[in-house]
Design a protein around this motif. Structure first.
Motif, PDB file in Angstrom:
ATOM      1  N   GLY A 122       0.878  -1.182   0.186  1.00 53.44           N
ATOM      2  CA  GLY A 122      -0.027   0.000  -0.189  1.00 53.44           C
ATOM      3  C   GLY A 122       0.749   1.116   0.086  1.00 53.44           C
ATOM      4  N   VAL A 123       0.061   2.265   0.315  1.00 50.45           N
ATOM      5  CA  VAL A 123       0.732   3.707  -0.027  1.00 50.45           C
ATOM      6  C   VAL A 123       1.978   3.868   1.208  1.00 50.45           C
ATOM      7  CG1 VAL A 123      -0.709   4.749   1.750  1.00 50.45           C
ATOM      8  CG2 VAL A 123       0.113   6.188   0.055  1.00 50.45           C
ATOM      9  N   ARG A 142       5.315  13.986  -8.574  1.00 50.19           N
ATOM     10  CA  ARG A 142       4.465  13.233  -9.127  1.00 50.19           C
ATOM     11  C   ARG A 142       3.076  13.463  -8.435  1.00 50.19           C
ATOM     12  NH1 ARG A 142       6.318   9.375 -12.842  1.00 50.19           N
ATOM     13  NH2 ARG A 142       7.946  10.460 -14.019  1.00 50.19           N
ATOM     14  N   PRO A 143       1.866  13.713  -9.333  1.00 44.96           N
ATOM     15  CA  PRO A 143       0.601  14.042  -8.671  1.00 44.96           C
ATOM     16  C   PRO A 143       0.314  13.188  -7.158  1.00 44.96           C
ATOM     17  CG  PRO A 143       0.166  13.722 -10.820  1.00 44.96           C
ATOM     18  CD  PRO A 143       1.771  13.076 -10.445  1.00 44.96           C
ATOM     19  N   MET A 144      -0.398  13.583  -6.371  1.00 45.29           N
ATOM     20  CA  MET A 144      -0.664  12.971  -5.004  1.00 45.29           C
ATOM     21  C   MET A 144      -2.233  13.403  -4.797  1.00 45.29           C
ATOM     22  SD  MET A 144      -0.140  10.756  -2.558  1.00 45.29           S
ATOM     23  CE  MET A 144       1.629  10.772  -2.521  1.00 45.29           C
ATOM     24  N   GLY A 145      -2.948  12.462  -4.516  1.00 50.00           N
ATOM     25  CA  GLY A 145      -4.504  12.758  -4.271  1.00 50.00           C
ATOM     26  C   GLY A 145      -4.866  12.354  -2.742  1.00 50.00           C
ATOM     27  N   VAL A 146      -5.915  12.892  -2.302  1.00 51.22           N
ATOM     28  CA  VAL A 146      -6.284  12.562  -1.054  1.00 51.22           C
ATOM     29  C   VAL A 146      -7.805  12.374  -1.006  1.00 51.22           C
ATOM     30  CG1 VAL A 146      -6.939  13.829   1.207  1.00 51.22           C
ATOM     31  CG2 VAL A 146      -4.695  14.025   0.221  1.00 51.22           C
ATOM     32  N   ALA A 171      -4.264   8.641   1.276  1.00 51.95           N
ATOM     33  CA  ALA A 171      -3.635   9.462   0.336  1.00 51.95           C
ATOM     34  C   ALA A 171      -3.790   8.364  -1.007  1.00 51.95           C
ATOM     35  CB  ALA A 171      -2.237   9.501   0.851  1.00 51.95           C
ATOM     36  N   LEU A 172      -3.618   9.061  -2.117  1.00 49.62           N
ATOM     37  CA  LEU A 172      -3.553   8.384  -3.271  1.00 49.62           C
ATOM     38  C   LEU A 172      -2.243   8.545  -4.056  1.00 49.62           C
ATOM     39  CD1 LEU A 172      -7.306   9.343  -4.327  1.00 49.62           C
ATOM     40  CD2 LEU A 172      -6.565   7.234  -3.011  1.00 49.62           C
ATOM     41  N   LEU A 193       7.432  -3.947  -7.177  1.00 48.09           N
ATOM     42  CA  LEU A 193       6.586  -2.955  -6.545  1.00 48.09           C
ATOM     43  C   LEU A 193       4.877  -3.023  -7.442  1.00 48.09           C
ATOM     44  CD1 LEU A 193       8.355   0.255  -5.853  1.00 48.09           C
ATOM     45  CD2 LEU A 193       8.273  -2.105  -4.626  1.00 48.09           C
ATOM     46  N   VAL A 194       3.877  -3.241  -6.853  1.00 47.50           N
ATOM     47  CA  VAL A 194       2.564  -3.515  -7.318  1.00 47.50           C
ATOM     48  C   VAL A 194       1.615  -2.781  -6.556  1.00 47.50           C
ATOM     49  CG1 VAL A 194       0.889  -5.199  -7.885  1.00 47.50           C
ATOM     50  CG2 VAL A 194       3.147  -5.674  -8.311  1.00 47.50           C
ATOM     51  N   GLY A 195       0.815  -1.922  -7.287  1.00 48.04           N
ATOM     52  CA  GLY A 195      -0.331  -1.101  -6.764  1.00 48.04           C
ATOM     53  C   GLY A 195       0.172   0.268  -6.082  1.00 48.04           C
ATOM     54  N   ASP A 196      -0.617   0.455  -4.977  1.00 46.44           N
ATOM     55  CA  ASP A 196      -0.104   1.769  -4.275  1.00 46.44           C
ATOM     56  C   ASP A 196       1.369   1.974  -3.916  1.00 46.44           C
ATOM     57  OD1 ASP A 196      -2.865   2.467  -4.630  1.00 46.44           O
ATOM     58  OD2 ASP A 196      -3.271   2.514  -2.469  1.00 46.44           O
ATOM     59  N   SER A 197       2.002   0.972  -3.776  1.00 45.87           N
ATOM     60  CA  SER A 197       3.231   0.805  -3.178  1.00 45.87           C
ATOM     61  C   SER A 197       4.228   1.332  -4.327  1.00 45.87           C
ATOM     62  CB  SER A 197       3.806  -0.543  -2.540  1.00 45.87           C
ATOM     63  OG  SER A 197       4.084  -1.421  -4.110  1.00 45.87           O
ATOM     64  N   GLY A 198       3.812   1.241  -5.269  1.00 45.38           N
ATOM     65  CA  GLY A 198       4.544   1.813  -6.952  1.00 45.38           C
ATOM     66  C   GLY A 198       3.692   3.023  -7.267  1.00 45.38           C
ATOM     67  N   GLY A 199       2.808   3.574  -6.806  1.00 47.06           N
ATOM     68  CA  GLY A 199       2.235   4.797  -6.821  1.00 47.06           C
ATOM     69  C   GLY A 199       1.536   4.703  -8.312  1.00 47.06           C
TER      70      GLY A 199
END
Length: 433
Positions: free
Chosen positions: A176-177, A193-197, A292-293, A309-315
């Motif tokens: 995850g994140v 890089r973009p980051m969302g919430v 966080a996204l 890295l897969v998913g949120d761990s890789g953004g």
């Protein structure tokens, strides 16, 4: 791996985290005959912050895995998006395509994640719940990852036993994140890089079985048009169980923290939600939770010294719409394919050469699309620009159908209509940075 797995190895692959990314990777790996060990710090079922809505891209991954998606299993189908913005309302069905289903789904993450974990178990993966990974185990000479350390924890995350080492020649980080394993390996996020919430809660509603997911492209902190317009978007996803997931998200083109009180904004926005939902703003069915996204491959490299890295761990959250599940599952499938092919190679150098192709595989699939998304974010993070786009764009159905395909990443990658060919061309032209 084949021919060289040490006696002390506990699995062919260790997967850290059993969310959509980890469970999907475990399913594909186990289905290919590999010995898979998944370490999950919590116990199922458990809560996760999410909109609970799945686009046809995510549905395609579920179908490919053979996950049952019947109504009696708790899934509710939707046929498209009901969009509000600029004083307009538009209902847009999911496109009819050969490459994607023509429906979306919704299900709470509490049930969704448990279903995926059970599906991975049924395929042969071993999942250890309440097992928190504490760090990487590196080969003393090469510095290559050869396993992880972990310890049992209780429901509150407190230590409940001694630390244990789990060894495997390949580790997939799906944690995850927080990306703790990647950070321990020195893989930092890119702050440019973009980051969302996102924040969400649940409300009772008589519209719980509505066949549309609802998207609000503008966030007003009071009555629309007579209050302040803030950067972000809102959603209402009916869940078919008497409730709807109600939330909002905001995105920034960099990882700079915002000063918005999202919980307060959600309360004010819900108070002005369309009347047909009949939300009781004073009676949410749970606390407001936020997350966080991490977007657009904000953590690289996606492969390093035995770690993928897969998913949120890789953004891997989309900058266009904040969706993460579809891309987590897609990346998990691709990572598993690479690991399976590497497993068949006879030498460490040959295996590592195959594993090293994973970043390019993901760049080829999503790099151009994410680059376009970064441009999109720079535009929409300005509320005034977003207001103009919705005011003049929503009344044009043909334009909005193209925009829907782009934002949802649901288009024919080859051929199709002119809109599909345009989006495909743009993603090819955009640099996969």
């Amino acid at each position: 791996m084949a021919g060289t797995v040490q006696r002390q190895d506990d699995a062919d692959v260790v997967v850290v985290g059993a969310g959509p990314a980890g469970a999907s990777a475990a399913y594909w790996l186990a289905s290919a005959g590999l010995d898979v060990l998944v370490l999950e710090k919590t116990a199922f079922p458990r809560e996760k912050v999410c909109g609970d809505g799945l686009t046809p891209r995510a549905v395609r991954e579920l179908v490919a895995m053979g996950v049952p998606i019947r109504a009696e299993d708790g899934w509710i189908r939707n046929k498209g998006l009901r969009v509000y913005g600029g004083g307009h309302r538009l209902e847009m069905p999911w496109p009819q395509l050969d490459s994607f289903p023509d429906f979306g789904l919704a299900r709470t993450r509490r049930d969704f994640d448990a279903a995926l974990a059970d599906h991975a178990r049924a395929a042969g993966a071993k999942i250890l719940e309440r097992t928190a990974v504490t760090g990487p185990v590196l080969h003393e000479r090469t510095g290559r990852l050869v396993g992880v350390t972990a310890r049992p924890v209780d429901d509150a995350g407190r230590k409940a036993g001694d630390e244990v080492t789990y060894r495997a020649p390949v580790v997939i980080a799906a944690d995850g994140v927080s990306a703790r394993l990647a950070l321990a390996m020195g893989i930092e996020k890119n702050p440019r890089r973009p980051m969302g919430v996102a924040v969400r809660t649940y409300f009772a509603t008589p519209m719980h079985d509505d066949e549309w997911m609802e998207s609000h492209l503008e966030l007003w902190d009071g009555p629309a048009g007579r209050s302040n317009l803030l950067p972000g978007y809102g959603w209402i996803f009916p869940l078919g169980d008497g409730t709807a997931n109600v939330g909002l998200g905001s995105v920034s083109s960099t990882a700079t923290a915002t000063k918005i009180d999202y919980k307060d904004l959600l309360a004010r926005w819900v108070a002005n939600a369309p009347e047909h939902w009949q939300f009781d703003v004073d009676a949410p069915l749970g606390p407001v939770r936020g997350a966080a996204l991490p977007m657009a491959f904000n953590r690289k490299p996606l492969y390093d010294r035995g770690l993928l890295l897969v998913g949120d761990s890789g953004g891997m959250v989309s900058p266009f719409n904040g969706e993460g599940i579809a891309y987590a599952m897609q990346a998990a499938r691709r990572a598993a394919e690479v690991v399976v092919q590497a497993h068949a190679r006879r030498t460490p150098a040959a295996r590592d050469a195959v594993l090293s192709t994973y970043p390019k595989v993901m760049a080829d699939e999503l790099g151009g699309y994410y680059s376009l998304g970064r441009i999109f974010v720079k535009l929409i993070e300005q509320p005034a620009i977003m207001h103009l786009c919705t005011r003049y764009g929503l009344p044009r159905p043909a334009l909005m159908r193209l925009v829907m395909k782009l934002l949802a990443d649901v288009y024919e990658p080859r051929g199709g209509q002119a809109s599909d060919r345009l989006i495909a061309a743009l993603t090819r032209i955009a640099p996969a940075a």
